[in-house]
Scaffold this motif. Structure first.
Motif, PDB file in Angstrom:
ATOM      1  N   ALA A   1       0.786  -1.272   0.106  1.00 55.01           N
ATOM      2  CA  ALA A   1      -0.233   0.041   0.000  1.00 55.01           C
ATOM      3  C   ALA A   1       0.877   1.193  -0.109  1.00 55.01           C
ATOM      4  N   LEU A   2       1.993   1.283   0.807  1.00 58.49           N
ATOM      5  CA  LEU A   2       2.748   2.477   0.868  1.00 58.49           C
ATOM      6  C   LEU A   2       3.526   2.722  -0.663  1.00 58.49           C
ATOM      7  N   GLY A   3       3.932   1.531  -1.346  1.00 57.60           N
ATOM      8  CA  GLY A   3       4.564   1.575  -2.388  1.00 57.60           C
ATOM      9  C   GLY A   3       3.564   2.167  -3.605  1.00 57.60           C
ATOM     10  N   ALA A   4       2.457   1.638  -3.520  1.00 51.32           N
ATOM     11  CA  ALA A   4       1.513   2.073  -4.575  1.00 51.32           C
ATOM     12  C   ALA A   4       1.011   3.565  -4.470  1.00 51.32           C
ATOM     13  N   SER A   5       0.640   3.994  -2.934  1.00 50.05           N
ATOM     14  CA  SER A   5       0.311   5.370  -2.724  1.00 50.05           C
ATOM     15  C   SER A   5       1.430   6.345  -2.750  1.00 50.05           C
ATOM     16  N   ILE A   6       2.473   5.966  -2.429  1.00 54.15           N
ATOM     17  CA  ILE A   6       3.451   7.226  -2.537  1.00 54.15           C
ATOM     18  C   ILE A   6       3.617   7.386  -4.121  1.00 54.15           C
ATOM     19  N   VAL A   7       3.702   6.344  -4.767  1.00 55.00           N
ATOM     20  CA  VAL A   7       4.085   6.728  -6.366  1.00 55.00           C
ATOM     21  C   VAL A   7       2.472   7.393  -6.991  1.00 55.00           C
ATOM     22  N   ALA A   8       1.466   7.030  -6.455  1.00 56.93           N
ATOM     23  CA  ALA A   8       0.246   7.594  -6.879  1.00 56.93           C
ATOM     24  C   ALA A   8       0.102   8.985  -6.313  1.00 56.93           C
ATOM     25  N   PHE A   9       0.423   9.332  -5.249  1.00 61.30           N
ATOM     26  CA  PHE A   9      -0.038  10.657  -4.455  1.00 61.30           C
ATOM     27  C   PHE A   9       0.902  11.438  -5.353  1.00 61.30           C
ATOM     28  N   LEU A  10       2.374  11.329  -5.550  1.00 57.02           N
ATOM     29  CA  LEU A  10       3.304  12.072  -5.797  1.00 57.02           C
ATOM     30  C   LEU A  10       3.009  12.567  -7.473  1.00 57.02           C
ATOM     31  N   LEU A  11       2.727  11.470  -8.049  1.00 54.78           N
ATOM     32  CA  LEU A  11       2.523  11.878  -9.526  1.00 54.78           C
ATOM     33  C   LEU A  11       1.266  12.480  -9.689  1.00 54.78           C
ATOM     34  N   SER A  12      -0.014  12.205  -9.165  1.00 51.93           N
ATOM     35  CA  SER A  12      -1.025  12.773  -9.383  1.00 51.93           C
ATOM     36  C   SER A  12      -1.015  14.164  -8.877  1.00 51.93           C
ATOM     37  N   ILE A  13      -0.348  14.513  -7.754  1.00 48.61           N
ATOM     38  CA  ILE A  13      -0.089  16.025  -7.233  1.00 48.61           C
ATOM     39  C   ILE A  13       0.564  16.788  -8.376  1.00 48.61           C
ATOM     40  N   VAL A  14       1.685  16.225  -8.964  1.00 49.83           N
ATOM     41  CA  VAL A  14       2.491  16.850  -9.971  1.00 49.83           C
ATOM     42  C   VAL A  14       1.423  17.093 -11.380  1.00 49.83           C
ATOM     43  N   ILE A  15       0.952  16.068 -11.741  1.00 52.11           N
ATOM     44  CA  ILE A  15       0.107  16.148 -12.845  1.00 52.11           C
ATOM     45  C   ILE A  15      -0.938  16.972 -12.747  1.00 52.11           C
ATOM     46  N   GLY A  16      -1.603  16.761 -11.650  1.00 54.45           N
ATOM     47  CA  GLY A  16      -2.973  17.377 -11.337  1.00 54.45           C
ATOM     48  C   GLY A  16      -2.790  18.852 -11.215  1.00 54.45           C
TER      49      GLY A  16
ATOM     50  N   ALA B   1      -2.045  -1.882  -8.336  1.00 48.47           N
ATOM     51  CA  ALA B   1      -2.741  -1.560  -7.288  1.00 48.47           C
ATOM     52  C   ALA B   1      -3.147  -0.144  -7.011  1.00 48.47           C
ATOM     53  N   GLY B   2      -2.019   0.698  -7.490  1.00 45.54           N
ATOM     54  CA  GLY B   2      -2.167   2.219  -7.419  1.00 45.54           C
ATOM     55  C   GLY B   2      -2.480   2.784  -8.505  1.00 45.54           C
ATOM     56  N   ALA B   3      -2.986   2.085  -9.825  1.00 47.67           N
ATOM     57  CA  ALA B   3      -3.452   2.782 -10.963  1.00 47.67           C
ATOM     58  C   ALA B   3      -4.592   3.471 -10.744  1.00 47.67           C
ATOM     59  N   MET B   4      -5.590   2.815 -10.028  1.00 49.73           N
ATOM     60  CA  MET B   4      -7.097   3.265  -9.503  1.00 49.73           C
ATOM     61  C   MET B   4      -6.546   4.677  -8.868  1.00 49.73           C
ATOM     62  N   THR B   5      -5.762   4.669  -7.914  1.00 53.56           N
ATOM     63  CA  THR B   5      -5.658   5.663  -6.953  1.00 53.56           C
ATOM     64  C   THR B   5      -4.941   6.725  -7.583  1.00 53.56           C
ATOM     65  N   LEU B   6      -4.180   6.499  -8.581  1.00 50.81           N
ATOM     66  CA  LEU B   6      -3.636   7.456  -9.601  1.00 50.81           C
ATOM     67  C   LEU B   6      -4.505   8.119 -10.195  1.00 50.81           C
ATOM     68  N   GLY B   7      -5.535   7.467 -10.989  1.00 52.83           N
ATOM     69  CA  GLY B   7      -6.673   7.954 -11.879  1.00 52.83           C
ATOM     70  C   GLY B   7      -7.478   8.970 -11.142  1.00 52.83           C
ATOM     71  N   ILE B   8      -7.949   8.219  -9.749  1.00 47.12           N
ATOM     72  CA  ILE B   8      -9.012   9.242  -9.082  1.00 47.12           C
ATOM     73  C   ILE B   8      -8.292  10.381  -8.462  1.00 47.12           C
ATOM     74  N   MET B   9      -7.032  10.021  -8.112  1.00 48.53           N
ATOM     75  CA  MET B   9      -6.399  11.428  -7.321  1.00 48.53           C
ATOM     76  C   MET B   9      -5.862  12.484  -8.405  1.00 48.53           C
ATOM     77  N   THR B  10      -5.576  11.970  -9.540  1.00 46.51           N
ATOM     78  CA  THR B  10      -5.132  13.162 -10.344  1.00 46.51           C
ATOM     79  C   THR B  10      -6.317  13.883 -11.113  1.00 46.51           C
ATOM     80  N   ARG B  11      -7.555  13.070 -11.080  1.00 45.08           N
ATOM     81  CA  ARG B  11      -8.805  13.966 -11.618  1.00 45.08           C
ATOM     82  C   ARG B  11      -9.305  14.954 -10.235  1.00 45.08           C
ATOM     83  N   MET B  12      -9.112  14.421  -9.126  1.00 39.46           N
ATOM     84  CA  MET B  12      -9.399  15.304  -7.768  1.00 39.46           C
ATOM     85  C   MET B  12      -8.753  16.362  -7.711  1.00 39.46           C
ATOM     86  N   VAL B  13      -7.081  16.080  -7.782  1.00 34.29           N
ATOM     87  CA  VAL B  13      -6.244  17.424  -7.877  1.00 34.29           C
ATOM     88  C   VAL B  13      -6.513  18.487  -8.666  1.00 34.29           C
TER      89      VAL B  13
END
Lengths: 324, 313
Positions: free
Chosen positions: B102-117, B189-201
């Protein structure tokens, strides 16, 4: 040397809607002297706020500004973004109708004032800025300023919040204060206090105020000059006394007639119809659709300001004809 | 403020109580008697009876429930039916592994989504904004088991660069070994999080930029970076909530991803224990996942109060 603070010549603002340019402000020529107050009076959608935002160049990017705007002899439309940024909040500042949405809800009001001071006065330390902000709070009549500075915008009353916004706008002793319906969201008693505060501050610092409002009462209280705006053009422009007591334009007369007077009972006199929106603007005089005296020429050509007296102008075909 | 906090905590406990009832009821709803998974089918009636009494299956349901709850509160979930290890040991090991994933998936997803978003909220017509849109739609619409198989197909089968299952190479328990095993399941596992977070950000930052206080900030002469700081500060509480929820989901263990990659996490444990009718493990795993999810929600709620001055009363 002339004491003109701000002067616009044929200033127009148009918004890009799809591929068309829709005019919101049309060839507005106004000027304001040092230490005086100009009130732009008009209904909502008449372009008055847009005109003021154009002076500060804070309109969205799809707005095209045309004409000339001078501030203390400098051409505002030639300045680049960095030069404008140095001007905003420093020599020209602005106050808004809704102080709650105008302040950042996440930051303490004191910090928002300090931030403005430090943005323009790089050499001022945080502690000095805090000191200055506190004095500003005292100046605009906020009791126990030290505690108030530590509160968030939503914790203050509407009147106190508007005072805090005014304190913020005064932080660099501006030459020109733009006020966009500063009292509309306030109770009548608070409204009176805030207007008196403006006059007091003006007397002390000699700044010029340009205020936008739809409230004739407010205009009568503070204005030295009044400009009546409708459909993006200035319909009438002159000293407060002349515009309100000897109006030369049918629109101004209708506006004044629509004011409820004490002792009046029953139905209010309203102006028939709706003000035009910027996408449904008549090709001639914007008021022609609602004007009881409209003639053929009113429908086809836009009237220009013509002098009535030395200090009074009106834009009306009927008036022009009368002169001939 | 104290009242708000106490109310949130109270609600969390109420939710957890409901969860224990459901988890306990699940066992009753499973096909077959629980006793059948313990006792061999050819055991004598006397033995069968003895075990029923030992486990308390003859007691009324509510007594069974409170016995189980009392033990669970003390961390006693009994022994696994399939290999007789302590359930608590099995579940906490699995939890530890899921935490890594979960940490691996979310760290990548959160950082990427914040930058892209954030970037695409400021530059909606840029290439990165298009990339963000593709990530957003793709991450949400591709089922994670599909993505898992695609990733294995590309990186393990075709390119032979990353392992397709397990957590370590046999005999190699180094960090780099773990990291190489982590990459594919974390992406899946993080792809979904990345998608949702990018749109949210993106939507949250774009919306904040349109608020009228931003005009005030421009009108008082602040520079663009200074204004951006205000915008991000205002988007933060919303993003915190979404990020926390997403982390909660990831901690629930992605059963599909863990099963495909043989990642010995909580999702895999739940899957295996159901198939082996190892009911104490199933119950404990689901209960602990639920407790973690509720706790994360509670923590977010409390952090939100800290992050948003308007919620402090």
């Amino acid at each position: 040397m002339s004491d003109t603070i701000v002067k616009t010549t044929d200033l127009s603002v148009a918004f890009k809607v799809k591929k068309d340019l829709v005019p919101a402000v049309r060839q507005v020529s106004l000027s304001l002297e040092k230490g005086r107050t100009l009130v732009i009076l008009g209904e909502s959608g008449s372009g008055k706020s847009t005109y003021m935002k154009a002076l500060l160049r804070i309109l969205p990017h799809d707005a095209a500004i045309d004409g000339a705007a001078e501030f203390m002899g400098e051409d505002l439309l030639l300045k680049n973004e960095k030069e404008m940024r140095e001007l905003r909040g420093d020599r020209i500042s602005m106050i808004y109708q809704d102080s709650l949405s105008a302040l950042d809800p996440m930051y303490k009001v004191g910090d928002q004032v300090i931030e403005t001071i430090r943005a323009h006065r790089k050499s001022v330390s945080r502690a000095e800025a805090r000191e200055q902000a506190e004095q500003l709070f005292v100046k605009v009549g906020i009791p126990s300023p030290r505690e108030r500075m530590r509160t968030y915008p939503h914790e203050l009353s509407g009147g106190m919040r508007q005072r805090a916004v005014i304190a913020m706008s005064l932080c660099c002793s501006p030459y020109l204060l733009l006020a966009d319906e500063p009292t509309t969201a306030l109770d009548v008693t608070i409204q009176k206090q805030i207007l008196n505060l403006f006059l007091e501050l003006q007397e002390k610092d000699g700044m010029s105020i340009m205020m936008v409002t739809h409230d004739i009462g407010v205009a009568a209280q503070v204005a030295d000059e009044i400009a009546i705006m409708y459909g993006g053009i200035i319909m009438e422009y002159g000293s407060t006394r002349e515009v309100l007591e000897e109006p030369a334009n049918p629109y101004t007369r209708a506006l004044i007639a629509a004011l409820p007077k004490s002792g009046d009972r029953g139905r209010l006199v309203a102006i028939d119809g709706q003000p035009p929106t910027i996408v449904s603007m008549p090709s001639g005089c914007p008021f022609s659709d609602r004007c009881a005296y409209a003639t053929q020429i009113c429908k086809s050509s836009i009237p220009h300001l013509t002098p009535v007296t030395q200090t009074h102008q009106t834009a009306c075909h009927l008036y022009e004809r009368k002169e001939e | 403020m104290i009242r708000v906090i106490l109310k949130r905590i109270g609600l969390a406990f109420l939710t957890l109580f409901g969860v224990t009832v459901i988890v306990f009821a699940l066992l009753q709803m499973m096909p077959g008697e629980p006793i059948d998974s313990i006792v061999p089918l050819d055991a004598s009636d006397a033995l069968r009876q003895a075990i029923i009494e030992k486990y308390g299956f003859d007691k009324p349901l509510y007594v069974q429930y409170f016995c189980w709850l009392g033990n669970a509160l003390r961390g006693n979930f009994g022994n696994s039916v399939s290999d007789n290890r302590l359930v608590l040991t099995i579940v906490s090991e699995a939890l530890h592994n899921t935490l890594i994933l979960a940490l691996g998936a979310s760290i990548v997803a959160f950082l990427l989504s914040i930058v892209i978003g954030v970037y695409s909220a400021y530059r909606p017509k840029s290439i990165l904004s298009w990339v963000g849109t593709i990530f957003g739609i793709g991450g949400i619409s591709i089922p994670n088991y599909c993505l898992s198989l695609i990733l294995i197909g590309i990186f393990s089968v075709t390119l032979h660069v990353l392992p397709s299952n397990g957590m370590y190479f046999s005999g190699d328990y180094s960090f780099s070994s773990l990291l190489r095993h982590l990459i594919l399941p974390a992406l899946a596992a993080g792809a979904m999080t990345l998608g949702i977070m990018t749109r949210m950000v993106r939507s949250s930052v774009a919306e904040t930029r349109n608020r009228s206080f931003v005009t005030t900030l421009r009108a008082k002469g602040l520079s663009e970076p200074a204004i951006m700081r205000h915008v991000l500060r205002n988007s933060f509480p919303t993003l915190l909530t979404v990020a926390g929820l997403q982390f909660g989901y990831l901690m629930g263990g992605s059963t599909m991803v863990e099963t495909i990659f043989s990642w010995p996490g909580i999702g895999l444990i739940i899957y295996q224990s159901i198939f082996t009718s190892d009911f104490p493990t199933t119950q404990a795993a689901i209960l602990i996942v639920a407790v973690i999810f509720v706790s994360i929600n509670l923590i977010i709620d409390l952090l939100r109060i800290v992050a948003d001055p308007r919620l402090r009363k």
